[in-house]
Motif scaffolding. Structure first.
Motif, PDB file in Angstrom:
ATOM      1  N   SER A  10      40.949 -28.461   9.644  1.00  5.93           N
ATOM      2  CA  SER A  10      41.819 -27.363  10.093  1.00  5.93           C
ATOM      3  C   SER A  10      41.942 -27.342  11.618  1.00  5.93           C
ATOM      4  CB  SER A  10      41.293 -26.016   9.591  1.00  5.93           C
ATOM      5  OG  SER A  10      39.984 -25.788  10.085  1.00  5.93           O
ATOM      6  N   ALA A  43      45.439 -28.338  13.729  1.00  9.55           N
ATOM      7  CA  ALA A  43      45.991 -27.429  14.739  1.00  9.55           C
ATOM      8  C   ALA A  43      46.126 -28.140  16.088  1.00  9.55           C
ATOM      9  CB  ALA A  43      45.110 -26.187  14.872  1.00  9.55           C
ATOM     10  N   GLN A  45      49.132 -30.449  16.159  1.00  9.95           N
ATOM     11  CA  GLN A  45      50.384 -29.711  16.326  1.00  9.95           C
ATOM     12  C   GLN A  45      50.613 -29.373  17.802  1.00  9.95           C
ATOM     13  OE1 GLN A  45      51.930 -27.323  13.497  1.00  9.95           O
ATOM     14  NE2 GLN A  45      51.195 -28.701  11.929  1.00  9.95           N
ATOM     15  N   GLU A  46      49.558 -28.976  18.504  1.00  8.13           N
ATOM     16  CA  GLU A  46      49.662 -28.642  19.928  1.00  8.13           C
ATOM     17  C   GLU A  46      49.948 -29.873  20.778  1.00  8.13           C
ATOM     18  OE1 GLU A  46      49.499 -25.700  21.705  1.00  8.13           O
ATOM     19  OE2 GLU A  46      49.614 -24.735  19.743  1.00  8.13           O
TER      20      GLU A  46
END
Length: 140
Positions: free
Chosen positions: A59, A63, A66-67
């Motif tokens: 997880s 994340a 994505q950043e």
């Protein structure tokens, strides 16, 4: 007068990927609750100075991916399940541990949990440049 050589502790690291038939959480639980109780006495026997398990939950990695698509699009995000870091008195300690008959017992179930062929190892020295929020070891 003989030359005095500085002895620096050695860092030895290993990345581990779990087999996909195990969840990340089950894999880490196995590492901490089953493997480490067998391994730590061997580490103590061979003078391991430190052992750290850096856990990388999917997880958090997802994340971060994505950043970084925006921030650093050319960077690849490592997707291993954990990063193990040993601090050892010397490089010979690696061979001493791995050739210890008790080590075979400690890693007996490893092939069911770890994708051993994907492991990435490194060895070298670590020099901190910030400790407790303060710069250290910088040239003057």
């Amino acid at each position: 007068m003989s030359e005095v050589r500085e002895r620096r502790p050695v860092k030895f690291t290993i990345t581990h990927y779990r087999h996909h038939h195990h969840s990340h959480e089950a894999f880490i639980k196995w590492m901490v609750e089953e493997h480490l109780p067998l391994a730590v006495p061997i580490f103590t026997k061979h003078g391991v100075l430190e052992y750290s398990l850096f856990v990388t939950p999917p997880s958090m990695n997802d994340a971060l991916k994505q950043e970084f698509v925006q921030l650093r699009p050319s960077w690849a995000i490592a997707d291993f399940d954990c990063f193990i870091e040993y601090t050892l008195p010397d490089v010979a300690t690696i061979k001493n541990i791995m050739s210890d008959p008790e080590w075979l017992r400690a890693v007996k179930k490893q092939d069911d949990w770890v994708r051993v062929s994907k492991a990435l190892v490194s060895v070298g020295y670590s020099t901190p440049y910030v400790l407790n929020g303060k710069p250290v070891n910088l040239p003057k």
